[in-house]
Enzyme design. Structure first.
Site, PDB file in Angstrom:
ATOM      1  N   LYS A  36       0.842  -1.204   0.000  1.00 45.06           N
ATOM      2  CA  LYS A  36       0.000   0.000   0.000  1.00 45.06           C
ATOM      3  C   LYS A  36       0.874   1.250   0.000  1.00 45.06           C
ATOM      4  O   LYS A  36       1.750   1.402   0.847  1.00 45.06           O
ATOM      5  CB  LYS A  36      -0.916  -0.016   1.233  1.00 45.06           C
ATOM      6  CG  LYS A  36      -1.762   1.245   1.421  1.00 45.06           C
ATOM      7  CD  LYS A  36      -2.784   1.089   2.562  1.00 45.06           C
ATOM      8  CE  LYS A  36      -3.483   2.405   2.889  1.00 45.06           C
ATOM      9  NZ  LYS A  36      -4.480   2.290   3.988  1.00 45.06           N
ATOM     10  N   ASP A  89      -2.993   9.909   4.044  1.00 46.84           N
ATOM     11  CA  ASP A  89      -4.399   9.516   4.117  1.00 46.84           C
ATOM     12  C   ASP A  89      -5.163  10.488   5.011  1.00 46.84           C
ATOM     13  O   ASP A  89      -5.157  10.375   6.226  1.00 46.84           O
ATOM     14  CB  ASP A  89      -4.489   8.071   4.672  1.00 46.84           C
ATOM     15  CG  ASP A  89      -5.923   7.575   4.765  1.00 46.84           C
ATOM     16  OD1 ASP A  89      -6.828   8.244   4.212  1.00 46.84           O
ATOM     17  OD2 ASP A  89      -6.128   6.512   5.377  1.00 46.84           O
ATOM     18  N   LYS A 106     -10.709  12.323   8.393  1.00 49.21           N
ATOM     19  CA  LYS A 106     -10.296  11.810   9.700  1.00 49.21           C
ATOM     20  C   LYS A 106     -10.250  12.934  10.725  1.00 49.21           C
ATOM     21  O   LYS A 106      -9.906  14.060  10.367  1.00 49.21           O
ATOM     22  CB  LYS A 106      -8.871  11.229   9.604  1.00 49.21           C
ATOM     23  CG  LYS A 106      -8.758   9.885   8.951  1.00 49.21           C
ATOM     24  CD  LYS A 106      -7.292   9.427   8.960  1.00 49.21           C
ATOM     25  CE  LYS A 106      -7.102   8.127   8.205  1.00 49.21           C
ATOM     26  NZ  LYS A 106      -7.759   6.973   8.801  1.00 49.21           N
ATOM     27  N   ASP A 149       1.195   5.890   5.919  1.00 40.74           N
ATOM     28  CA  ASP A 149       0.245   4.995   5.238  1.00 40.74           C
ATOM     29  C   ASP A 149       0.811   4.406   3.945  1.00 40.74           C
ATOM     30  O   ASP A 149       0.109   3.698   3.222  1.00 40.74           O
ATOM     31  CB  ASP A 149      -1.074   5.750   4.975  1.00 40.74           C
ATOM     32  CG  ASP A 149      -2.291   4.845   5.043  1.00 40.74           C
ATOM     33  OD1 ASP A 149      -2.185   3.746   5.616  1.00 40.74           O
ATOM     34  OD2 ASP A 149      -3.347   5.243   4.505  1.00 40.74           O
ATOM     35  N   ASP A 191     -12.601   6.788   3.534  1.00 40.41           N
ATOM     36  CA  ASP A 191     -11.428   6.504   4.363  1.00 40.41           C
ATOM     37  C   ASP A 191     -11.012   5.027   4.266  1.00 40.41           C
ATOM     38  O   ASP A 191      -9.943   4.651   4.732  1.00 40.41           O
ATOM     39  CB  ASP A 191     -11.706   6.890   5.820  1.00 40.41           C
ATOM     40  CG  ASP A 191     -10.435   7.031   6.643  1.00 40.41           C
ATOM     41  OD1 ASP A 191      -9.339   7.049   6.041  1.00 40.41           O
ATOM     42  OD2 ASP A 191     -10.545   7.117   7.875  1.00 40.41           O
ATOM     43  N   GLU A 223      -9.791   3.552   1.784  1.00 40.22           N
ATOM     44  CA  GLU A 223      -9.225   3.769   0.444  1.00 40.22           C
ATOM     45  C   GLU A 223      -8.153   2.753   0.078  1.00 40.22           C
ATOM     46  O   GLU A 223      -7.975   2.424  -1.090  1.00 40.22           O
ATOM     47  CB  GLU A 223      -8.640   5.190   0.360  1.00 40.22           C
ATOM     48  CG  GLU A 223      -7.215   5.381   0.922  1.00 40.22           C
ATOM     49  CD  GLU A 223      -7.058   5.062   2.405  1.00 40.22           C
ATOM     50  OE1 GLU A 223      -8.077   5.146   3.114  1.00 40.22           O
ATOM     51  OE2 GLU A 223      -5.954   4.706   2.844  1.00 40.22           O
ATOM     52  N   ARG A 235      -7.766  -0.490   0.451  1.00 41.39           N
ATOM     53  CA  ARG A 235      -8.204  -1.733  -0.203  1.00 41.39           C
ATOM     54  C   ARG A 235      -8.587  -1.498  -1.663  1.00 41.39           C
ATOM     55  O   ARG A 235      -8.518  -2.400  -2.489  1.00 41.39           O
ATOM     56  CB  ARG A 235      -9.360  -2.336   0.605  1.00 41.39           C
ATOM     57  CG  ARG A 235     -10.568  -1.442   0.682  1.00 41.39           C
ATOM     58  CD  ARG A 235     -11.527  -1.841   1.788  1.00 41.39           C
ATOM     59  NE  ARG A 235     -11.061  -1.427   3.118  1.00 41.39           N
ATOM     60  CZ  ARG A 235     -11.732  -1.663   4.245  1.00 41.39           C
ATOM     61  NH1 ARG A 235     -12.887  -2.311   4.201  1.00 41.39           N
ATOM     62  NH2 ARG A 235     -11.256  -1.268   5.402  1.00 41.39           N
TER      63      ARG A 235
END
Ligand code: BES
Ligand code: MN
Ligand code: ZN
Length: 471
Positions: free
Chosen positions: A240, A245, A252, A263, A322, A324, A326
């Site tokens: 990833k 993020d 968030k 992230d 959020d 995101e 996957r």
């Protein structure tokens, strides 16, 4: 770190590693020195309990020896994580040149000493005028040891840590891609960067949508290393690469956003592993893919309720922007299977807060549809103190991904959030061997007994060893 087989200079410290009841310290200590040690042990009631230290100074052949004898407790209780814990604690705050030695075959372990030296010496100080002092460990051995493989592993781990620690105003999809191109040249793997146009042409709309609100558009970073041209087998790695993020429109709260420069840790881990694989010239074929993008906010941002066509042709309903990671990973998994023709996928991601709730920060949760590959990965990770725990993939969790308007939705309800995330990814792995490591808890600020704050670099070594030992 160097191996030395003669005492040829004065060190700031001569460190001797022992178990309780050990009498046999080190080859280079004279008979006089040994007598002094025995007398002081007696006087101070020193037994070599776990973490116990006895300090003494003496002269030998004109060299001042400032010796610390470090205890590791009872031999029967020993394991490698105790070694990591005791040595890491002892070295914390120490400076200068240290010569380490032991006459015990368990403690005589340059692989672990090298690893702990790497953990102690890594610091993220490039934005501080006053740099952290490094220490140098030499290892005394009369055997002919080759530690070059371990030195490369530490270097690679520290590349990963640095990429994770660098903030998002420096590491964005474009600069990350650029750095990987440089690393490819230096370490000897091929790099291809697919830009946002190419990403759309390939139908990687999930990846494109996650990253399109950012000024820096998504890149797909592809790394290829073919160390065995006689074999058709290719291990595929996916990481990833969310360089930041924010949560997107489902933004968030500030406190949870603060560490989201990390992230892209899954991506940084596979990048580090590729450096190690190619510099050590393993005889295996490995291809790694990092979907690099930033989950940001603008008028172009993707929204909850959107329906997006994935690279595999399925339509995905977006519930929460959020979740995101996957999405970007789903297209990367399809890409690496369809275009790079890998035989299996190992994927790492800081995927869910639910994983951190379930296992905390010291153990990575791992999901796999292949028992044999899971066990191999477990062995490789264990060797380097990387703790993993297998998680379930029961079919009921897949049912939670049923959508009213599309083929699938990308998340379920609150319960078992790490598992529904894994089930979503599994859907894109088709029928090949797939293993997903959720490193949300372990990649960053995992201050275990042998790791410092900040990026941990966890699983670079385990992944390397896994690829190296593939049949
Ligand atoms: N990057 C986060 C997961 C994360 C959380 C990593 C904490 C490291 C530490 C991920 O993109 C995320 O936001 N996941 C959401 C999913 C939810 C909206 C279904 C989460 O876990 O809250
Ligand atoms: Mn998120
Ligand atoms: Zn994320």
């Amino acid at each position: 770190m160097q191996i030395v087989n003669k005492l040829e200079k004065s060190y700031d410290r001569n460190l001797i590693l022992i178990f309780e009841e050990d009498k046999n310290y080190c080859e280079y200590i004279s008979e006089e020195g040994k007598k002094l040690i025995e007398a002081l042990k007696e006087k101070n009631d020193f037994q070599g309990k776990k973490g116990e230290v006895l300090s003494l100074n003496f002269l030998q052949n004109g060299y001042l020896i400032s010796m610390d004898i470090l205890g590791f407790g009872k031999k029967e209780n020993y394991n490698e994580n105790i070694f990591r814990e005791v040595l890491f604690k002892y070295l914390t705050g120490k400076k200068g040149d240290i010569l380490v030695s032991s006459n015990n075959k368990e403690l005589n372990n340059p692989r672990l000493i090298c690893e702990i030296e790497g953990n102690i010496n890594y610091s993220f100080d490039e934005f501080k005028a006053k740099k952290d002092e490094k220490l140098n460990l030499d290892f005394f051995s009369i055997e002919n040891l080759d530690i070059s493989e371990d030195i490369v592993l530490n270097e690679a781990t520290n590349i990963t840590r640095n990429l994770v620690d660098l903030p998002a105003n420096i590491i964005n999809p474009e600069s990350l891609a650029q750095k990987v191109e440089e690393l490819g040249k230096e370490y000897g793997f091929d790099v291809e960067i697919l830009d946002d146009k190419k990403i759309q042409e390939l139908g990687m709309n999930l990846l494109y949508n996650v990253g399109k609100a950012s000024i820096t558009k998504p890149k797909l970073i592809v790394m290829r290393y073919f160390g065995d041209r006689d074999s058709k087998n290719i291990v595929g790695l996916v990481g990833k690469g969310l360089t930041y993020d924010t949560g997107g429109l489902c933004i968030k709260p500030a406190d949870s956003m603060f560490t989201m420069k990390s992230d892209m840790a899954g991506g940084a881990t596979v990048i580090g592993a590729m450096c190690a694989v190619s510099k050590n010239k393993i005889r295996k074929n490995v291809v790694a893919v990092v979907p690099a993008c930033e989950n940001s906010i603008s008028g172009e941002a993707y929204r909850p309720g959107d329906v997006i066509k994935a690279m595999n042709g399925e339509y995905v309903e977006i519930i929460n922007t959020d979740a995101e990671g996957r999405l970007a990973l789903a297209d990367a998994i399809t890409y690496i299977i369809e275009k790079e023709k890998v035989d299996e996928v190992v994927e790492l991601s800081t995927l869910t807060g639910a994983m951190v709730v379930a296992l905390g920060t010291f153990v990575t949760g791992v999901f796999s549809n292949n028992d044999k590959n899971y066990l191999e990965l477990e062995n490789s990770c264990k060797k380097y103190g990387e703790r993993i725990w297998r998680m379930p993939l029961d079919e009921e969790f897949k049912e939670l991904l049923k959508s009213d308007v599309a083929d699938i939705k990308h998340m379920g309800n609150r319960w078992g959030g790490a598992i529904t995330a894994a089930k979503f990814l599994e859907n894109f792995a088709k029928d090949i061997s797939w293993t997903h490591m959720d490193i949300a808890g372990t990649a960053y600020d995992n201050t275990s007994k042998w790791l410092k704050k900040g990026a941990s670099g966890v699983h670079v070594k385990g992944l390397y060893d896994y690829c190296k030992n593939k049949e």
